[in-house]
Design an enzyme around this catalytic site. Sequence first.
Site, PDB file in Angstrom:
ATOM      1  CG  MET A  26       8.223  -7.041   6.097  1.00  0.00           C
ATOM      2  SD  MET A  26       8.119  -5.529   7.070  1.00  0.00           S
ATOM      3  CE  MET A  26       7.786  -6.220   8.668  1.00  0.00           C
ATOM      4  CB  SER A  72      -0.954  -0.005   1.190  1.00  0.00           C
ATOM      5  OG  SER A  72      -0.263   0.190   2.404  1.00  0.00           O
ATOM      6  CG  ASN A  73       3.491   2.723   3.047  1.00  0.00           C
ATOM      7  OD1 ASN A  73       3.285   3.908   3.254  1.00  0.00           O
ATOM      8  ND2 ASN A  73       3.277   1.786   3.960  1.00  0.00           N
ATOM      9  CG  HIS A 119       9.348   1.601  12.328  1.00  0.00           C
ATOM     10  ND1 HIS A 119       9.530   0.244  12.216  1.00  0.00           N
ATOM     11  CD2 HIS A 119       9.075   1.851  13.640  1.00  0.00           C
ATOM     12  CE1 HIS A 119       9.383  -0.310  13.416  1.00  0.00           C
ATOM     13  NE2 HIS A 119       9.105   0.641  14.298  1.00  0.00           N
ATOM     14  CD  GLU A 152       2.536   2.940   7.751  1.00  0.00           C
ATOM     15  OE1 GLU A 152       3.167   2.435   6.808  1.00  0.00           O
ATOM     16  OE2 GLU A 152       2.111   2.277   8.712  1.00  0.00           O
ATOM     17  CG  LEU A 165      18.477  -3.598   3.635  1.00  0.00           C
ATOM     18  CD1 LEU A 165      18.082  -2.209   3.157  1.00  0.00           C
ATOM     19  CD2 LEU A 165      18.719  -4.538   2.456  1.00  0.00           C
TER      20      LEU A 165
HETATM   21  C1  GRF Z   1       3.062  -0.837   7.131  1.00  0.00           C
HETATM   22  O1  GRF Z   1       2.603  -0.545   8.442  1.00  0.00           O
HETATM   23  C2  GRF Z   1       4.530  -0.520   7.052  1.00  0.00           C
HETATM   24  O2  GRF Z   1       4.894   0.576   7.854  1.00  0.00           O
HETATM   25  C3  GRF Z   1       5.133  -1.772   7.575  1.00  0.00           C
HETATM   26  O3  GRF Z   1       4.388  -2.793   6.919  1.00  0.00           O
HETATM   27  C4  GRF Z   1       3.010  -2.345   6.856  1.00  0.00           C
HETATM   28  C5  GRF Z   1       2.416  -2.701   5.512  1.00  0.00           C
HETATM   29  O4  GRF Z   1       2.978  -1.850   4.564  1.00  0.00           O
HETATM   30  N1  GRF Z   1       6.538  -1.866   7.330  1.00  0.00           N
HETATM   31  P1  GRF Z   1       2.539  -1.960   2.996  1.00  0.00           P
HETATM   32  O5  GRF Z   1       1.004  -1.953   2.965  1.00  0.00           O
HETATM   33  O6  GRF Z   1       3.085  -3.276   2.488  1.00  0.00           O
HETATM   34  O7  GRF Z   1       3.133  -0.755   2.347  1.00  0.00           O
END
Ligand code: GRF
Length: 196
Positions: free
Chosen positions: A94, A17-18, A113, A178, A97
Amino acid sequence: MSGAPVNIAILFSGHGSNLQALSHHIARDDVPARLVMAISNRPAARGIDFCADANIPCEIIDHTGFESRDAFDAKLDETLRAAGIDLICCAGFMRLLTEDFVNNWRDRLINIHPSLLPKYKGLDTHTRALEAGDREHGCTVHYMRPEMDDGPIIVQKTVPVLPDDTPDTLAARVLEQEHIAYPEALDTVLIKMAGT
Ligand code: GRF
């Protein structure tokens, strides 16, 4: 780097989603950047479907196929450099690094984060905030440093914690922020990069 658009890669591991929020922002004419590619370390990441639908080149570098963290990071680095990437945005990526990788991309590697860093580095941030009885929570976009979830803060957004919140309802409220925080942070980073 004045004038030429900044070449961006977005790293993700899950829903994306980000990734989606950033890609929509980068597509704006007034954003001096272009999304060159996305990279996922997980072949099953939902964000891969978004990339296909949005015609975003997406490489899958499956971390389970590498002998070591160093080997994975070397492949990641090689891929990014071959694509002429100037700035890496980790967005729900996830993977930890290595110090070498982070130092080689110092101040061209940013991350989001889901907590008000330096509180709640690591996982399960929403549960931890609820268990601590916090009245507010939020998200942070920061420059990455070798230590996990450490580094200069670029943008933070705060949300209220409500009495009947569960980790899921709180996570959803944070996630909304976010998607606002990351584009704002990217604009700040792009201004800084234009000045260097
Ligand atoms: C989000 O809360 C992000 O901050 C964390 O994973 C969650 C899902 O992110 N690292 P996304 O929807 O995959 O961007």
